[in-house]
Structures are given as C-alpha cells and as structure tokens.
Design a protein around this motif. Structure first.
Motif, short mmCIF file in Angstrom:
data_model
loop_
_atom_site.label_atom_id
_atom_site.label_comp_id
_atom_site.label_asym_id
_atom_site.label_seq_id
_atom_site.Cartn_x
_atom_site.Cartn_y
_atom_site.Cartn_z
N ALA A 140 0.87 -1.18 0.00
CA ALA A 140 0.00 0.00 0.00
C ALA A 140 0.90 1.22 0.00
O ALA A 140 1.92 1.25 0.70
CB ALA A 140 -0.91 0.00 1.22
N ILE A 141 0.54 2.21 -0.79
CA ILE A 141 1.37 3.40 -0.91
C ILE A 141 0.62 4.57 -0.30
O ILE A 141 -0.53 4.85 -0.66
CB ILE A 141 1.69 3.67 -2.40
CG1 ILE A 141 2.46 2.47 -2.98
CG2 ILE A 141 2.48 4.96 -2.58
CD1 ILE A 141 2.22 2.24 -4.44
N ASP A 142 1.28 5.26 0.63
CA ASP A 142 0.65 6.41 1.28
C ASP A 142 0.67 7.60 0.33
O ASP A 142 1.74 8.03 -0.12
CB ASP A 142 1.42 6.73 2.57
CG ASP A 142 0.80 7.90 3.30
OD1 ASP A 142 -0.18 7.68 4.03
OD2 ASP A 142 1.26 9.05 3.11
N GLY A 143 -0.52 8.13 0.06
CA GLY A 143 -0.63 9.22 -0.91
C GLY A 143 0.15 10.46 -0.52
O GLY A 143 0.80 11.10 -1.36
N GLU A 144 0.12 10.80 0.74
CA GLU A 144 0.80 12.02 1.19
C GLU A 144 2.32 11.87 1.09
O GLU A 144 3.02 12.79 0.66
CB GLU A 144 0.38 12.33 2.63
CG GLU A 144 0.76 13.73 3.06
CD GLU A 144 0.29 14.07 4.47
OE1 GLU A 144 -0.55 13.32 5.04
OE2 GLU A 144 0.78 15.08 5.02
N LEU A 146 3.93 9.87 -0.95
CA LEU A 146 4.28 9.86 -2.37
C LEU A 146 4.28 11.29 -2.91
O LEU A 146 5.17 11.69 -3.66
CB LEU A 146 3.31 8.97 -3.16
CG LEU A 146 3.64 8.80 -4.65
CD1 LEU A 146 4.95 8.04 -4.84
CD2 LEU A 146 2.52 8.07 -5.39
N PHE A 147 3.26 12.05 -2.50
CA PHE A 147 3.13 13.44 -2.93
C PHE A 147 4.40 14.23 -2.59
O PHE A 147 5.04 14.81 -3.47
CB PHE A 147 1.92 14.05 -2.20
CG PHE A 147 1.60 15.48 -2.54
CD1 PHE A 147 0.82 15.79 -3.65
CD2 PHE A 147 2.04 16.52 -1.74
CE1 PHE A 147 0.49 17.11 -3.95
CE2 PHE A 147 1.71 17.84 -2.04
CZ PHE A 147 0.94 18.14 -3.14
N PHE A 148 4.77 14.20 -1.32
CA PHE A 148 5.90 15.05 -0.92
C PHE A 148 7.25 14.52 -1.41
O PHE A 148 8.24 15.23 -1.38
CB PHE A 148 5.87 15.30 0.59
CG PHE A 148 4.80 16.28 0.99
CD1 PHE A 148 4.94 17.63 0.67
CD2 PHE A 148 3.63 15.88 1.59
CE1 PHE A 148 3.94 18.56 0.99
CE2 PHE A 148 2.62 16.78 1.92
CZ PHE A 148 2.78 18.12 1.61
#
Lengths: 338, 338
Positions: free
Chosen positions: B268-272, B274-276
């Motif tokens: 599972a990839i944490d969106g936040e 990945l964003f930063f």
C-alpha cells in the motif's frame, strides 16, 4: 503593517504586526501588491489541518521589491516580482532537475496575506517581470505564484502533450488553471469534471471541450464513454481526497498518467491495483518557480488569462469574508489588495 | 504430450496431456524448444497465491511453429518464434501506445512448461527470429519472453536515460535483466542491491557499477551516500514486497522515477508520502511484445546476453527440481528442454 492571522478554524483576523526586515543577506522584503486565499488555506480554516496556535497565513503574492540583502543580485528595489510559495536556491541538482519545491534549502514563504513579506533566497525564488505590469495583468500574474503554476505542474506530471485527451478532476482555481495548462500543452480534448455552473462556464472559456457532472462510478463510466472506452491519456487530480484520487486513477487509460496536485488527505493507493492499471503517477507541491519565466511571458503576451479565477476582490481588511465566501463555495478564489 | 502441472504448493508433476489444437482461426500451435521457471511461478509453488485445483503451469517459451489457424498471416510453420506471456492483438490503441499487456483482447498464455503450446492471437503475439538461431542464442531468446522484457520495462518505466543513475532492487533474473536494460539505455551508474555472491558477480558482468548489500534504512542510506545525498534518478523495483517498494521509493531523488515490475503482494502506498517525495511511479505486467523486435536484434547482434541468468538446465521431466532449486535460491533461474 496589517497582516492576516488565523486564530482557530473559522477565525481569521487582520492585525498589526511588526514590518518584516532583512534577516539573511539572501533575503528580500517586498511590498505586497496583491495576495489571495488558497484552497489549501481552507484546510486550516475548516479545521482539517490542526491550528495549534495563532499564526500569520497566506503564501501567494506579487509585489514590489522594497529592500534586498547584500548577497541578492538578480532582483532590485522597485521591480515588480513574483515568487513561489516555497523559497528555493534554484542552483542545486534538484532545482536544476525542475523540482524546486524539493530543494534541500527550501523554506515555506508564509504570512503573505499582509502588506509586506520577507522572501528568503530571493535570487532563487523571485522573478521580476520584464516591465511594470498594467493593472489588469496583476490578477493573472498573482496566479503564477501558486494556482496557475500548480495547474501547469499537474498537466506536466500527467504528461499532457499535443493531441492528447485530458481529464481535470476538481473545478477549483487549480483545476481551472489545469484546463488552461492542458490547452496550452496541446491537449485536443479536455474533459472538466464540474457540477457548478459558473465554474463549468469558466472551464469552457479556458478550453475545456466537455463537461462531466457525474461523480464516482458514474463519473468514471462517463469519462470512459467519452474516450473510446479506454480512459484518458492524462488526468489532472486537483482535489486530494480518496474519492478524487480514485476518480483520477480509474479515468486513465492503461499507460496514461495521473498528475496529482491536491494535497492528499487520507489517500492510500493499493499497489496491486496500480500495477495492473499500468497508470503512471506523479504528484507533489508544484515547482512553480521553474515555470515563472515562461508563464510570465504567456501572461504578458495575452495567451493566458488565469486571473479570471478571481471572482471576488477585497481589501485586505476584509480577508475574513474571502475565506468565508470560498468556504461556502460562493467564490472560486478571493484576491486581496493590501 | 508431456506437460508440467502444479497440484498444490510444492507439488509439481510432469504428466501426459492431450496435444493442443488450433481452437480459433487466429491461433498457432508451437513445439516448445525451451521453457523455464519464473519467479512468479514461485508465488504458487510457495502457496502465497492459492492453488485451488491442479493446473498446467509456465508462461515463458520459445519454439517452432507447428500449425497456424486460417487467419494467421505473420508467422508460418517452421519459423522459430518468441512471444509474450500475454497474447495481444498488437493493433488496438492500447497496444499501439505500447501497453500490450493491457490489450482488451489479452489472454494469458499458460501451460508453457510443456512440449507444445497453443498461442492465441498469433499474429499479435509471436515474433519470428530473422533466421533459425544458433543453439547458444536460445537461452537469451527465451528470456525475451518475460524476464528480459520485464527488466527492460522496469528501466523504461523508471525513465532510465543517458547519463542517469539507476538502482536495481532485487537480484533475481528480472533484477539482473534490469541491470542489462539500464546499461543499454545509457545509465552511467548502476547500483545493484544484492547480498548473494553469484548474483553480484553476474550483476557486475551485466554492467552494475556498485553493489549495495545493506537493506532497509541502511540500504536507503547507502544509496543516498552513493548519489550525492539525494537519491537515484531511476529505481527498478523487481521484487513486489512492501519492504522492496519502500526501499525503491526512498532511494529515488525528488523528481526521479520508480518502475515497479515485481507483482505487488500486500503493498500500500501512502498518498501524502508519495506526494511530498515528488517521485513518479509506474508499474505493471511488462508489455514485452512491444520490445521483441528490438531485443531479438540485440541478442542476434551479441550486444546482450541475458541467457546467463540461467544457471540450471534440466530436461522437462525434471522440472520439479527446477522449482525446488529456485525456491531454495540454489538457482537463479532454471531452463527446461522438452
């Protein structure tokens, strides 16, 4: 000086604060010509991001250079300048690769809803306009400080190119700027997802070719229908919720790309689903500094007019009404004149 | 014909099955010249993927065309052919965009650890070699059916380019093929993460410039140390676990790219996050069909020799030993000769 403070969710006040001074020799101080309220300021205003103590707020600005530190050489007092919401050195390998907002020397430029702002790393952060802009260009130039640059990054990250099909998820100022960016980067078909009449109208004016009002499964199905059953080449995710990310990922064709610029709140991406989708994904705080010279020119040339996203202009002292109007979605974006 | 069946985790048998026949007019039947055991076959063998009933297994093959259906025009009996593990039409918009493994007409080509295989959509799936290959080219040609094409896709998805720095996470046959791909695509520095001496040796032979044996936080720190403190331009994730994905994402510089080809299991990839990170991410089952003409030429030209990943060759009847040796990591990859 007069400056905006947030005290708590829903509690915005204008107060007298000390004028900012040069702290480091690489600083500049600017007199703010215009500032504005960002969708991301609303995360605080709505209490979704905690507000633990009162603090100055705002990170979008254009202004006139008042004073520069001894090591600043690219801007000088009297110039009209625009800068990013993150200061950056513009010389390190990360900046040279175009990712200024990940510069190891980056520093958040806060407290911009105010009469004066201190800008760190002024040489790396600020870009002067070729001449003093006419009054009617100021709103568009102000958008380059964040929203227009963010829409541009969304389109670049989604790899919009000539002839491509783009979907824009989110009809806030960033999403609308994303429509402009997709158009400028050559998209042939631009599908704007919006259910607000005034925003739909602006999206169409900015270059959208289709409006999709449906959301969720129906929204995904409608995009598929409009894209030969396979999904779009490029999707610009300009919201940051689990629903909008899902909408974006499932609206993209295999091998297409999602550029996500809505700060994710509670978004988790399933690795296996992403794998089998073949969708490419890139997000982040937009490196708007890198786009400034190009976008300033496009504004001066009259090619783009992103300032139209401002449908409310207020004197700084009425900033609280700007937050309220945006929170209630009565306004797309509020411009402030100190 | 003799064919490999999996009955349950750890239970591989060779049995007599009916010879495959042309079912659709777009089919071909090939006589298998070589097949092999894939790392992904081990997911079944190890019981990580459920084996609900006995079934034929294997999806990598090279062979001689025996018979073609009435609508097949690009290959003919007697030709030596290579195909992807997914059949595809090679004409739809998705195939034309280079994502054959998402072709709406795709069909998994299973049961390839056998004397004969039916290949659906033969025109879209199979590529004939320019001439009958010499015996010593057969292992390398066989890798193009999956692992070498998958390593190639990992490098392409990670946007390896001239002068770039690449990290390869995973030292299985795909990871080692990824080293070859990174080298061919112009990477100047190739960091292979491996703690197995024989695999390190092969990685260096294939073009790796550095070996990192550390894992987890130490592995990430070591990559940072080797890349000026910022991380690599391109990271090839060739495992598919949460740990390997974490290793990949945190080894990439802001604005860099991860290509992930290990089928994700529990990732599972944490969106936040990945964003930063500003990291771009693309994965999927490799569209090897698209790479076949180019990679076949590179093998015939002697530019690449990915067949070296086979360190065990067995007659088909001993396939069970191939699975066992790979499971116990005594072998990198087992080649089977029916």
């Amino acid at each position: 000086m007069r400056a905006t403070m947030i005290y708590a969710p829903g509690d915005i006040r204008v107060e007298n604060l000390p004028d900012p001074k040069i702290v480091n020799s690489t600083d500049a101080v600017i007199r703010t010509v215009a500032a504005c309220v960002c969708g991301s300021d609303l995360w605080d205003y709505r209490g979704i991001n905690p507000v633990t103590e009162p603090h100055p707020i705002g990170h979008e600005y254009v202004g006139i250079v008042e004073e520069v530190g001894g090591d600043v050489s690219t801007v000088r007092p009297g110039q009209f300048v625009i800068g990013s919401f993150f200061a950056s050195d513009n010389t390190c390998p990360i900046c040279r690769a175009g990712y200024h907002t990940s510069c190891p020397h980056r520093e958040f430029v806060g407290g911009c809803q105010a009469e004066y702002v201190r800008i760190p790393l002024a040489d790396g952060t600020l870009v002067a306009t070729p001449e003093q802009p006419a009054e009617d260009l100021i709103p568009s130039l102000l958008t380059l400080s964040d929203v227009m640059g963010t829409g541009w990054y969304a389109a670049k990250a989604a790899e919009v190119g000539p002839g491509s099909t783009a979907v824009v998820v989110g009809d806030g100022a960033v999403g609308l700027s994303g429509v402009i960016a997709a158009k400028e980067l050559g998209a042939e078909r631009i599908i704007a997802m919006s259910r607000h009449e005034s925003r739909q109208k602006l999206a169409l004016e900015f270059g959208a070719t289709d409006i999709v009002t449906e959301r969720g499964e129906e929204g995904i199905a409608r995009v598929k229908e409009l894209t030969g059953g396979i999904g779009a080449d490029s999707v610009l995710e300009c919201v940051g919720t689990p629903e909008s990310m899902r909408q974006a990922l499932l609206s993209t064709r295999p091998g297409g790309n999602v550029g996500f610029v809505g700060v994710p709140h509670g978004v988790a991406i399933d690795g296996e689903q992403l794998f089998f989708s073949h969708v490419g994904l890139r997000g982040g705080p937009a490196p708007v500094r890198g786009y400034l010279p190009d976008l300033i020119q496009r504004v001066f040339d009259g090619r783009i007019d992103p300032g139209k996203v401002f449908d409310l202009t207020l004197p700084l002292d009425e900033v609280a009404e700007g937050y309220k109007a945006m929170d209630e979605r009565r306004a797309i974006k509020a411009l402030l004149r100190p």
